[in-house]
Design an enzyme around this catalytic site. Structure first.
Site, PDB file in Angstrom:
ATOM      1  CG  ASP A   1       6.408   6.167 -10.927  1.00 34.49           C
ATOM      2  OD1 ASP A   1       5.974   6.872 -11.850  1.00 34.49           O
ATOM      3  OD2 ASP A   1       6.008   6.249  -9.760  1.00 34.49           O
TER       4      ASP A   1
ATOM      5  CG  MET B   1       1.958  10.409 -13.369  1.00 28.04           C
ATOM      6  SD  MET B   1       0.899   9.074 -12.844  1.00 28.04           S
ATOM      7  CE  MET B   1      -0.556  10.009 -12.364  1.00 28.04           C
TER       8      MET B   1
ATOM      9  CB  ILE C   1      -4.390   9.670 -19.597  1.00 32.07           C
ATOM     10  CG1 ILE C   1      -5.820  10.209 -19.623  1.00 32.07           C
ATOM     11  CG2 ILE C   1      -3.974   9.085 -20.929  1.00 32.07           C
ATOM     12  CD1 ILE C   1      -6.085  11.253 -20.650  1.00 32.07           C
TER      13      ILE C   1
ATOM     14  N   GLY D   1       6.648   0.632  -2.017  1.00 34.59           N
ATOM     15  CA  GLY D   1       5.986   1.103  -0.795  1.00 34.59           C
ATOM     16  C   GLY D   1       5.076   0.025  -0.233  1.00 34.59           C
TER      17      GLY D   1
HETATM   18  O1  F6P Z   1       3.750   6.030  -7.975  1.00 35.69           O
HETATM   19  C1  F6P Z   1       2.962   6.051  -9.099  1.00 35.69           C
HETATM   20  C2  F6P Z   1       2.335   7.386  -9.336  1.00 35.69           C
HETATM   21  O2  F6P Z   1       1.691   7.170 -10.536  1.00 35.69           O
HETATM   22  C3  F6P Z   1       3.230   8.608  -9.375  1.00 35.69           C
HETATM   23  O3  F6P Z   1       4.059   8.750 -10.471  1.00 35.69           O
HETATM   24  C4  F6P Z   1       2.210   9.705  -9.182  1.00 35.69           C
HETATM   25  O4  F6P Z   1       2.752  10.874  -8.672  1.00 35.69           O
HETATM   26  C5  F6P Z   1       1.291   9.099  -8.198  1.00 35.69           C
HETATM   27  O5  F6P Z   1       1.348   7.709  -8.387  1.00 35.69           O
HETATM   28  C6  F6P Z   1      -0.106   9.605  -8.255  1.00 35.69           C
HETATM   29  O6  F6P Z   1      -0.872   8.978  -7.282  1.00 35.69           O
HETATM   30  P1  F6P Z   1      -2.388   9.268  -6.978  1.00 35.69           P
HETATM   31  O7  F6P Z   1      -3.138   8.074  -7.472  1.00 35.69           O
HETATM   32  O8  F6P Z   1      -2.455   9.381  -5.509  1.00 35.69           O
HETATM   33  O9  F6P Z   1      -2.792  10.515  -7.685  1.00 35.69           O
END
Ligand code: F6P
Length: 360
Positions: free
Chosen positions: A144, A186, A283, A120
């Protein structure tokens, strides 16, 4: 090349500081100046500009054990809404963002930008860079592990360790209480973390967004575990998995997913299983980076500076077949992110280990 900018962008993860250190160290070795931009591109877009000239002194504090990013980052849900340092928000349109970014780059006299980010961020920042006429080199990070063109991204291996460790711990309490432990991990669109940590943590079930499953399949697996004489089980669920009815569970911010484990806890409890749920949450994105992430991040940082020294820009550093190399930015952008391929080797491994991974 005399003066480069360096920033981290998107969700943080472990290993970012090692990449920052590698970029700074190899750039300074070449006699260049490195400007650390704060809070992703916000440091160039918001006023006053937020940055500092980096030196090896930045790494004097025993930072090696620290997760996070010493430069700060953002993964704002709304690309036009900026959170300022004083806590207020500023809303800017596309034109204002690009203008401010260019003015920031010009004021700091940056000849190139090293961007440590996920897919992104690469998309967004490369657009800004193109408009500002500044060259960039990208370094992929994401716990991820779905960054395009690379087998590994910074942060994934540490997250996998964290989840494996959590599963080891959940297993003992599951055994003591004869329970099914559900660990929600996640992974909005990609199940690499859920799949690989389920294999490493000897889980019985791994649900990932890429592979359809049935509730009946889960129940059948749990009953089979019991029939084998084991009265406890581990189930890993990626946050991006939908309910069997096709619904996503949304986290409190509405932007990310979260909470799907509570669905399974409720339904399995109603069906007579002794179940508890655990959302591992952020975490997974923090903590001491493991050796593999430190080495990967260091190698990526060194390679990024080497590219710039060779005059190669608009490239992204990648790890392919055990080696660090690079691909063109346009190729990376055209690939998009890389979820689990249901035909990949580790899916086959999971199936052969008896892990219920869905119906396909
Ligand atoms: O893209 C990485 C990620 O860790 C995802 O797996 C997770 O849903 C998201 O970021 C969480 O992001 P935030 O920091 O906005 O809670």
């Amino acid at each position: 090349m005399k003066r480069i900018g360096l920033l981290t962008s998107g969700g943080d993860c472990s290993g970012l500081n090692a990449a920052i250190r590698a970029v700074v160290s190899s750039a300074i070795e070449r006699g260049w100046e490195v400007i650390g931009i704060h809070d992703a591109t916000n440091g160039l877009i918001l006023r006053p500009l937020s940055y500092h000239q980096m030196s090896m002194k930045d790494f004097e504090f025993p930072f090696a054990t620290l997760g996070g990013t010493m430069l700060g980052t953002t993964n704002q849900a709304d690309a036009h809404k900026f959170l300022k340092e004083d806590g207020s928000t500023e809303v800017l349109n596309d034109e204002q963002i690009l203008e401010r970014f260019k003015a920031g780059v010009d004021e700091l006299k940056l000849e190139a930008l090293v961007v440590i980010g996920g897919d992104g961020s690469m998309n967004i920042v490369s657009r800004y860079c193109q408009k500002a006429g500044v060259k960039m080199v990208g370094i992929p990070k994401t716990m991820d592990n779905d960054a395009p063109g690379t087998d590994l991204a910074i942060g994934f291996q540490t997250a996998r360790e964290v989840v494996m460790d959590a599963l080891d711990k959940l297993d003992t309490t599951a055994a003591s209480h004869k329970r099914v432990m559900v660990a929600e991990v996640m992974g909005r669109g990609a199940g690499h973390l859920a799949l690989q940590s389920a294999i490493a943590g000897f889980a019985d079930i791994a649900l990932i967004p890429e592979i359809p499953y049935t509730y009946e399949g889960i129940v059948k697996k749990l009953k089979a575990v019991k029939a084998e004489g084991r009265n406890h089980a581990l189930m890993v669920v990626a946050e991006g998995v939908k309910t069997p009815e096709g619904e996503h569970y949304r986290a409190i911010n509405g932007h990310t997913f979260g909470g799907i484990s509570s669905y399974f806890v409720k339904r399995l409890t109603e069906d007579g299983f002794n179940v508890r749920g655990n959302i591992l949450g952020h975490i997974q994105r923090s903590g001491t980076p493991c050796a593999s992430d430190r080495i990967l991040a260091s190698s990526f940082g060194v390679h990024a500076v080497k590219l710039l020294a060779e005059g190669k820009t608009d490239r992204v550093v990648v790890h392919q077949n055990g080696h660090v190399t690079d691909l063109s930015l346009s190729e990376i952008l055209s690939i998009g992110n890389t979820p689990v391929d249901p035909n990949e080797e580790l899916v086959h491994v999971a199936k052969n280990l008896g892990i219920y991974i869905g119906e396909f």
